[in-house]
Design a protein around this motif. Structure first.
Motif, PDB file in Angstrom:
ATOM      1  N   TRP A   1      -6.932   5.077  -7.837  1.00  0.00           N
ATOM      2  CA  TRP A   1      -6.619   5.936  -6.458  1.00  0.00           C
ATOM      3  C   TRP A   1      -5.848   7.227  -6.894  1.00  0.00           C
ATOM      4  O   TRP A   1      -6.328   8.823  -6.815  1.00  0.00           O
ATOM      5  CB  TRP A   1      -5.584   5.534  -5.060  1.00  0.00           C
TER       6      TRP A   1
ATOM      7  N   SER B   1      -3.728  -4.532  -4.864  1.00  0.00           N
ATOM      8  CA  SER B   1      -3.368  -2.911  -5.062  1.00  0.00           C
ATOM      9  C   SER B   1      -2.674  -1.964  -5.715  1.00  0.00           C
ATOM     10  O   SER B   1      -2.713  -0.737  -5.689  1.00  0.00           O
ATOM     11  CB  SER B   1      -2.318  -3.406  -3.399  1.00  0.00           C
TER      12      SER B   1
ATOM     13  N   LEU C   1       0.188   5.063   0.281  1.00  0.00           N
ATOM     14  CA  LEU C   1       0.232   5.883   1.616  1.00  0.00           C
ATOM     15  C   LEU C   1       1.587   7.173   1.183  1.00  0.00           C
ATOM     16  O   LEU C   1       1.632   7.866   2.304  1.00  0.00           O
ATOM     17  CB  LEU C   1       1.391   4.746   2.249  1.00  0.00           C
TER      18      LEU C   1
ATOM     19  N   ASP D   1     -13.857   5.658  -1.489  1.00  0.00           N
ATOM     20  CA  ASP D   1     -13.362   4.710  -2.353  1.00  0.00           C
ATOM     21  C   ASP D   1     -14.014   4.090  -2.693  1.00  0.00           C
ATOM     22  O   ASP D   1     -14.759   3.074  -1.950  1.00  0.00           O
ATOM     23  CB  ASP D   1     -12.780   3.846  -1.231  1.00  0.00           C
TER      24      ASP D   1
ATOM     25  N   ASN E   1     -11.690   2.995   1.743  1.00  0.00           N
ATOM     26  CA  ASN E   1     -10.823   4.326   2.291  1.00  0.00           C
ATOM     27  C   ASN E   1      -9.472   4.512   1.299  1.00  0.00           C
ATOM     28  O   ASN E   1      -8.481   5.236   2.224  1.00  0.00           O
ATOM     29  CB  ASN E   1     -10.747   4.993   3.610  1.00  0.00           C
ATOM     30  N   TRP E   2      -9.078   3.410   0.952  1.00  0.00           N
ATOM     31  CA  TRP E   2      -8.246   3.902   0.520  1.00  0.00           C
ATOM     32  C   TRP E   2      -6.914   3.317   0.880  1.00  0.00           C
ATOM     33  O   TRP E   2      -5.914   3.619   0.240  1.00  0.00           O
ATOM     34  CB  TRP E   2      -7.981   5.050  -0.876  1.00  0.00           C
ATOM     35  N   THR E   3      -6.714   2.497   1.577  1.00  0.00           N
ATOM     36  CA  THR E   3      -6.333   2.282   2.445  1.00  0.00           C
ATOM     37  C   THR E   3      -5.824   0.386   2.492  1.00  0.00           C
ATOM     38  O   THR E   3      -4.915  -0.364   3.122  1.00  0.00           O
ATOM     39  CB  THR E   3      -6.078   2.177   3.700  1.00  0.00           C
TER      40      THR E   3
ATOM     41  N   TRP F   1       0.664  -1.137   0.188  1.00  0.00           N
ATOM     42  CA  TRP F   1      -0.241   0.156   0.271  1.00  0.00           C
ATOM     43  C   TRP F   1       1.165   1.118   0.075  1.00  0.00           C
ATOM     44  O   TRP F   1       0.571   2.204   0.185  1.00  0.00           O
ATOM     45  CB  TRP F   1      -0.780  -0.354   1.363  1.00  0.00           C
TER      46      TRP F   1
END
Length: 192
Positions: free
Chosen positions: A105, A98, A82, A113, A119-121, A78
């Motif tokens: 993203w 990912s 990040l 998301d 939440n894009w994590t 990620w």
């Protein structure tokens, strides 16, 4: 939806000059009339096309940086999100899910998301499969996702780049190959 010109019925039409003047004025009014606004679907199509182009920019950045990228299923996968890597850069570490999450993203990360709903994590092929809409491979457009293997949760995902080709990070290096490089296509999904 232009402006209408109303002429009083009391005008005498016997004068050729007056008749020509009325015709010319009518043409001028019609020419100056504002054009109706574009239909929402035309604007939506242009926005979708722009988004698909941006997805392709990120997909090609992933492929073009393949010598620096490493496959991992660990937490480093990620890092692209990040550490906010944007094309022409690409993540140093990723796996298949990912990698496509990072691609989406780069275009949609300022909003919710909709790909994984994490939440894009976080996310994986199973969370992606739960969103978007299923389409046939023959209807696939650039930016749609092709899922492979598995039954309930696909084992692999790649991004369709057009012309029957995908960009895939199922191992090192990131690959550009035929959508049929695996014989176990599970489904194709569109998120746009």
């Amino acid at each position: 939806m232009g402006h209408k010109t109303t002429i009083s019925k009391t005008v005498m039409w016997s004068s050729p000059i007056l008749t020509c003047l009325v015709i010319v004025l009518s043409l001028v009014v019609l020419e100056a009339a504002p054009m109706p606004p574009k239909k929402a679907n035309e604007l939506d199509c242009k926005l979708e096309s722009k988004n698909r182009d941006a997805l392709m920019e990120a997909a090609w950045a992933l492929y073009n940086n393949r010598a620096k990228g490493h496959y991992t299923q660990g937490p480093k996968r990620w890092n692209g999100i990040l550490y906010k890597n944007y094309p022409p850069d690409a993540p140093d570490f990723s796996d298949c899910s990912s990698a496509v999450s990072w691609i989406y993203w780069t275009v949609f990360g300022q909003g919710p998301d909709f790909l994984n709903r994490e939440n894009w994590t976080a996310g994986y092929t199973g969370t992606m499969k739960s969103h978007g809409r299923s389409i046939s491979l023959s209807d696939a457009l650039q930016g749609d996702l092709v899922f492979y293997g598995g039954t309930s949760a696909p084992a692999h995902v790649a991004i369709y780049v057009g012309g029957g080709m995908v960009i895939s990070h199922g191992g090192d290096p990131v690959r550009y190959e035929s959508v049929h490089y695996r014989s176990d296509i599970n489904q194709v999904r569109s998120y746009l």
